[in-house]
Enzyme design. Structure first.
Site, PDB file in Angstrom:
ATOM      1  N   ASP A  14      -3.786  -1.840  -6.356  1.00  0.00           N
ATOM      2  CA  ASP A  14      -3.959  -2.193  -5.256  1.00  0.00           C
ATOM      3  C   ASP A  14      -5.448  -2.962  -5.186  1.00  0.00           C
ATOM      4  OD1 ASP A  14      -4.931  -2.720  -2.543  1.00  0.00           O
ATOM      5  OD2 ASP A  14      -4.303  -0.755  -2.186  1.00  0.00           O
ATOM      6  N   SER A  33      -7.882  -2.907  -1.987  1.00  0.00           N
ATOM      7  CA  SER A  33      -8.505  -1.810  -1.854  1.00  0.00           C
ATOM      8  C   SER A  33      -9.830  -1.701  -2.662  1.00  0.00           C
ATOM      9  CB  SER A  33      -7.495  -0.436  -2.044  1.00  0.00           C
ATOM     10  OG  SER A  33      -6.716  -0.389  -1.018  1.00  0.00           O
ATOM     11  N   TYR A  60      -1.539   0.693   8.325  1.00  0.00           N
ATOM     12  CA  TYR A  60      -2.291  -0.321   8.825  1.00  0.00           C
ATOM     13  C   TYR A  60      -2.202   0.035  10.397  1.00  0.00           C
ATOM     14  CZ  TYR A  60      -2.806  -3.168   4.586  1.00  0.00           C
ATOM     15  OH  TYR A  60      -2.811  -3.685   3.272  1.00  0.00           O
ATOM     16  N   ARG A  78       0.925  -1.263   0.091  1.00  0.00           N
ATOM     17  CA  ARG A  78      -0.080   0.026   0.021  1.00  0.00           C
ATOM     18  C   ARG A  78       0.913   1.229  -0.008  1.00  0.00           C
ATOM     19  NH1 ARG A  78      -5.554  -1.009   3.734  1.00  0.00           N
ATOM     20  NH2 ARG A  78      -6.646  -1.882   2.021  1.00  0.00           N
ATOM     21  N   GLN A 119      -0.869   2.293  -5.933  1.00  0.00           N
ATOM     22  CA  GLN A 119      -2.260   2.491  -5.776  1.00  0.00           C
ATOM     23  C   GLN A 119      -3.050   1.717  -6.719  1.00  0.00           C
ATOM     24  OE1 GLN A 119      -3.311   6.224  -4.655  1.00  0.00           O
ATOM     25  NE2 GLN A 119      -2.730   6.004  -2.406  1.00  0.00           N
TER      26      GLN A 119
HETATM   27  P1  NAD Z   1      -7.917  -1.489   6.204  1.00  0.00           P
HETATM   28  O1  NAD Z   1      -6.878  -1.944   6.678  1.00  0.00           O
HETATM   29  O2  NAD Z   1      -7.854  -0.300   4.932  1.00  0.00           O
HETATM   30  O3  NAD Z   1      -8.944  -0.960   7.164  1.00  0.00           O
HETATM   31  C1  NAD Z   1      -9.228  -1.329   8.335  1.00  0.00           C
HETATM   32  C2  NAD Z   1      -9.444  -0.434   9.547  1.00  0.00           C
HETATM   33  O4  NAD Z   1      -9.740  -0.949  11.011  1.00  0.00           O
HETATM   34  C3  NAD Z   1      -7.864   0.422   9.738  1.00  0.00           C
HETATM   35  O5  NAD Z   1      -8.326   1.848   9.555  1.00  0.00           O
HETATM   36  C4  NAD Z   1      -7.433   0.278  10.993  1.00  0.00           C
HETATM   37  O6  NAD Z   1      -6.921   1.148  11.678  1.00  0.00           O
HETATM   38  C5  NAD Z   1      -8.865  -0.181  11.878  1.00  0.00           C
HETATM   39  N1  NAD Z   1      -8.856  -0.944  13.109  1.00  0.00           N
HETATM   40  C6  NAD Z   1      -7.944  -1.909  13.526  1.00  0.00           C
HETATM   41  N2  NAD Z   1      -8.351  -2.328  14.604  1.00  0.00           N
HETATM   42  C7  NAD Z   1      -9.293  -1.500  15.153  1.00  0.00           C
HETATM   43  C8  NAD Z   1      -9.886  -1.305  16.214  1.00  0.00           C
HETATM   44  N3  NAD Z   1      -9.697  -2.214  17.241  1.00  0.00           N
HETATM   45  N4  NAD Z   1     -10.997  -0.458  16.284  1.00  0.00           N
HETATM   46  C9  NAD Z   1     -11.399   0.213  15.215  1.00  0.00           C
HETATM   47  N5  NAD Z   1     -10.825   0.223  14.044  1.00  0.00           N
HETATM   48  C10 NAD Z   1      -9.523  -0.669  14.025  1.00  0.00           C
HETATM   49  O7  NAD Z   1      -8.832  -2.810   5.779  1.00  0.00           O
HETATM   50  P2  NAD Z   1      -9.948  -2.624   4.450  1.00  0.00           P
HETATM   51  O8  NAD Z   1      -9.183  -2.865   3.303  1.00  0.00           O
HETATM   52  O9  NAD Z   1     -10.691  -1.442   4.787  1.00  0.00           O
HETATM   53  O10 NAD Z   1     -10.776  -4.066   4.819  1.00  0.00           O
HETATM   54  C11 NAD Z   1     -11.568  -3.929   6.033  1.00  0.00           C
HETATM   55  C12 NAD Z   1     -12.336  -5.250   6.112  1.00  0.00           C
HETATM   56  O11 NAD Z   1     -13.263  -5.675   5.297  1.00  0.00           O
HETATM   57  C13 NAD Z   1     -11.208  -6.331   6.349  1.00  0.00           C
HETATM   58  O12 NAD Z   1     -11.661  -7.513   7.417  1.00  0.00           O
HETATM   59  C14 NAD Z   1     -11.429  -7.005   4.925  1.00  0.00           C
HETATM   60  O13 NAD Z   1     -11.148  -8.460   4.871  1.00  0.00           O
HETATM   61  C15 NAD Z   1     -12.873  -6.926   4.642  1.00  0.00           C
HETATM   62  N6  NAD Z   1     -13.367  -7.033   3.435  1.00  0.00           N
HETATM   63  C16 NAD Z   1     -14.633  -7.588   3.430  1.00  0.00           C
HETATM   64  C17 NAD Z   1     -15.269  -7.998   2.276  1.00  0.00           C
HETATM   65  C18 NAD Z   1     -16.466  -8.910   2.316  1.00  0.00           C
HETATM   66  O14 NAD Z   1     -16.982  -9.093   1.152  1.00  0.00           O
HETATM   67  N7  NAD Z   1     -17.074  -9.093   3.274  1.00  0.00           N
HETATM   68  C19 NAD Z   1     -14.747  -7.699   1.317  1.00  0.00           C
HETATM   69  C20 NAD Z   1     -13.557  -6.922   1.128  1.00  0.00           C
HETATM   70  C21 NAD Z   1     -12.976  -6.604   2.323  1.00  0.00           C
END
Ligand code: NAD
Length: 381
Positions: free
Chosen positions: A130, A133, A231, A122, A127
């Site tokens: 990515d 994202s 992250y 990242r 980007q």
């Molecule tokens: P990301 O790393 O960009 O964002 C995750 C965020 O969570 C970060 O900003 C981080 O600071 C925050 N975080 C971590 N611990 C925390 C806590 N204790 N309290 C509050 N915030 C906290 O990740 P992303 O790319 O936005 O992905 C987010 C989630 O979505 C992931 O689990 C990913 O696997 C999931 N996702 C799910 C699907 C689906 O279809 N269900 C599809 C794509 C991504």
């Protein structure tokens, strides 16, 4: 050289790694394109559309893997797919290398190079490639739409002849890529939107999107995630307790909770506990985007929608991008096309797998018969 995309074989997967538009761009890089018949059908791209874009359509996966020097896929390849690989072939796909030792071994034994799209670092320069994202952006958007579809009320407040309707209150936990997309969607639908993240530097971004950042009653400086490349890292017990206390206060007030909290290479932190679910109003909805990694909500069931005894709907689907297959395929195929562009600096239709290039090196998990995962740290952050 030829680049090709087979039909995805995982049940319920609707995406495809090459679209007619991305194929045209790949041709400008000097490649010929080939696709397995029906590969784009579930994303709205018929064989005839590929043919019109100059793509050769072949009947079977076997024919596709035989014809293509570079194979582009979406889902982690099965053993059967990996067994089709051959020496000097390149496979570009999601691969989950950290938990796919067998896959790595098989691909290395075959002498193929595997580029794992989730390993694209990242950093600004990368980007455009990515894919995590791109897919998280879709998941964040779709999570709000799915919540709205299961919520029996408006998002926006209204004053109607039949009475005044209050706006819905939405809490987004985690303001990374998916969280910010969810915030944007929720505010544009008119809901009062609250958002929390352990990285305080996102507060400004959250507020600029019209949402309210939730601050904790916490003495010490909030953890700064900037040092870890955007992250989050693990929180102290004290911080976690302050966070849970705040969420307990919010639980009876909010109508919709979208959880997206993720710490790389770990199980999802459990942030929305059973007592919080019980404290929510009947008709409330939780969409847990972290369901794949165990869920941020204690009661989430992966890939299912459940309704609790107190009438709270909890959605744990892990296939949101596939539910928007046309959009997801378009963005993913563009990510792949950009990766191909970096792999083809001369635009001569020949792969130049430059292991000195930070982005290519980080993403390459097998090369010339070797497993090259995990990669060394980035030279430039
Ligand atoms: P990301 O790393 O960009 O964002 C995750 C965020 O969570 C970060 O900003 C981080 O600071 C925050 N975080 C971590 N611990 C925390 C806590 N204790 N309290 C509050 N915030 C906290 O990740 P992303 O790319 O936005 O992905 C987010 C989630 O979505 C992931 O689990 C990913 O696997 C999931 N996702 C799910 C699907 C689906 O279809 N269900 C599809 C794509 C991504």
């Amino acid at each position: 050289m030829k680049i090709g995309a087979p039909k995805e074989i995982l049940e319920g997967e609707n995406r495809v790694a090459m679209t007619p538009a991305s194929a045209k761009d790949l041709q400008k890089l000097g490649y010929e394109c080939v696709i397995e018949s029906g590969a784009g059908a579930k994303a709205g791209f018929a064989d005839a559309m590929y043919e019109a874009a100059g793509v050769e359509v072949v009947k079977t996966a076997a024919a596709l893997f035989k014809a293509a020097d570079i194979v582009a896929k979406v889902r982690i390849p099965t053993d059967a797919e990996l067994k089709r690989l051959r020496k000097d072939q390149t496979l570009i796909t999601f691969f989950n290398p950290g938990a796919n030792e067998e896959g790595l071994k098989l691909a290395a034994e075959k002498g193929a190079s595997v580029i794992a799209m989730e390993m694209v670092p990242r950093i600004s320069r990368a980007q455009k490639m990515d894919a995590l994202s791109s897919m998280a952006n879709i998941a964040g958007y779709r999570a709000v739409i799915e919540a709205g579809n299961n919520f029996g009320r408006f998002f926006t407040g209204q004053v109607t002849a039949a009475g005044k309707v209050p706006p819905a209150k939405v809490l987004i936990v985690g303001a990374g890529v998916a969280g910010l997309a969810a915030i944007g969607t929720s505010t544009s639908l008119g809901a009062i939107t609250l958002a929390f993240d352990v990285r305080p530097e996102v507060a400004e971004q959250v507020e600029s999107m019209g949402a309210e950042f939730v601050y904790l009653d916490f003495e010490e400086e909030q953890q700064d995630g900037a040092a870890t490349g955007g992250y989050a890292s693990v929180q102290s017990e004290e911080f976690r307790n302050a966070q849970l206390k705040k969420f307990r206060e919010l639980a009876p007030e909010v109508d919709i909770v979208i959880t997206t909290a993720l710490i790389p290479n770990r199980e999802a932190p459990e942030l929305w506990t059973e007592d919080m679910v019980q404290a929510m109003k009947p008709g409330s909805v939780i969409v847990d985007l972290a369901a794949e990694k165990g869920g941020n909500c204690k009661l989430t069931v992966k890939d299912e929608k459940i309704v609790t005894e107190n009438g709270v709907t909890i959605i744990g689907y892990t296939d949101f991008p596939s539910r928007m297959a046309a959009q997801a395929s378009t963005l993913y195929a563009t990510n792949i096309r950009h990766m191909m562009s970096d792999l083809t600096p001369e635009k001569d239709g020949v792969v130049n797998h430059d292991m000195e290039d930070d982005v290519i090196r980080s993403s390459t998990v097998t090369h010339q018969g070797e497993i090259t995962f995990p990669p060394p740290p980035l030279k430039v952050q």
